[in-house]
Design an enzyme around this catalytic site. Structure first.
Site, mmCIF file in Angstrom:
data_model
loop_
_atom_site.group_PDB
_atom_site.id
_atom_site.type_symbol
_atom_site.label_atom_id
_atom_site.label_comp_id
_atom_site.label_asym_id
_atom_site.label_seq_id
_atom_site.Cartn_x
_atom_site.Cartn_y
_atom_site.Cartn_z
ATOM 1 N N ASP A 1 -59.783 2.244 -12.280
ATOM 2 C CA ASP A 1 -60.743 2.100 -12.614
ATOM 3 C C ASP A 1 -61.383 1.488 -11.155
ATOM 4 O OD1 ASP A 1 -63.373 3.426 -13.389
ATOM 5 O OD2 ASP A 1 -63.568 2.086 -15.213
ATOM 6 N N ASN B 1 -62.896 3.781 -18.150
ATOM 7 C CA ASN B 1 -62.800 3.432 -19.804
ATOM 8 C C ASN B 1 -64.147 4.410 -20.177
ATOM 9 O OD1 ASN B 1 -66.046 2.458 -19.377
ATOM 10 N ND2 ASN B 1 -64.244 0.211 -18.144
ATOM 11 N N ILE C 1 -53.951 4.722 -5.378
ATOM 12 C CA ILE C 1 -54.544 5.445 -5.733
ATOM 13 C C ILE C 1 -55.350 6.541 -4.612
ATOM 14 C CG2 ILE C 1 -55.740 5.294 -7.220
ATOM 15 C CD1 ILE C 1 -54.197 7.539 -8.756
ATOM 16 N N VAL D 1 -53.640 -2.663 -18.496
ATOM 17 C CA VAL D 1 -54.181 -3.187 -18.985
ATOM 18 C C VAL D 1 -54.586 -2.750 -20.891
ATOM 19 C CG1 VAL D 1 -56.677 -2.164 -18.982
ATOM 20 C CG2 VAL D 1 -56.502 -4.845 -19.786
#
Length: 184
Positions: A46, A36, A23, A137
């Site tokens: 992230d 997050n 990405i 996750v």
């Protein structure tokens, strides 16, 4: 892959495309970051976006924390920053829910996609790359995560022309392809 059609708001819904890849390399107007709530980087998508985008993204996130989001970004919400060194112009950070068998958090996951499209509309972004939010996750079962992602993007009215799901592994790509076929 399905073409545009009218959404609930009377605006068109984005054409959904699926891509196997990284990405951070997507040449789109905006990349969605599965962030997050702290917005200061992490693992998975992230961490990859923060590393590839360079320090400008982290500084923009720190500014958000200093000003409008002192307690972090709530689950299911989205906010935009610069994309730094990424090929995209913006990063749309969204916080997906952690999966829990004891509580249905599907609406929060759907909200992460809807809010990302809303922010994309505010920015004027017409091409947006999405990861599989919460499917890493955060433990969301892959088939269900794909179903929620595809159905939410398909039914959310937006000025975004292309919603590109950029999926890192064959397993994730295959789950999204099945979801796309069954919801079209």
């Amino acid at each position: 892959m399905v073409g545009p059609r009218a959404g609930y708001s009377g605006r068109m819904t984005a054409e959904i495309t699926l891509h196997r890849g990284d990405i951070t390399q997507a040449e789109v107007d905006a990349v969605v970051n599965a962030a997050n709530s702290g917005l200061l980087g992490g693992g998975g998508v992230d961490g990859a976006i923060h590393r590839a985008g360079g320090p400008a993204i982290l500084e923009a996130c720190r500014e958000l924390r200093r000003t409008t989001l002192p307690d972090g970004l709530p689950t299911g919400q989205a906010v935009a920053t610069t994309a730094g060194d990424l090929p995209a112009q913006w990063v749309i950070h969204t916080v997906g829910p952690v999966y829990a068998k004891s509580e249905d958090r599907s609406e929060l996951l759907a909200s992460a996609y809807r809010e990302s499209l809303r922010v994309a509309d505010e920015l004027g972004a017409r091409t947006v790359a999405f990861p599989a939010v919460s499917a890493g996750v955060y433990g969301w079962p892959l088939g269900d995560a794909a179903r929620i992602a595809v159905s939410t993007v398909r039914t959310t009215g937006s000025a975004v022309r292309e919603a590109r799901f950029v999926l890192f592994s064959d397993e994730v790509y295959d789950a999204f392809a099945r979801a796309d076929e069954s919801s079209g």
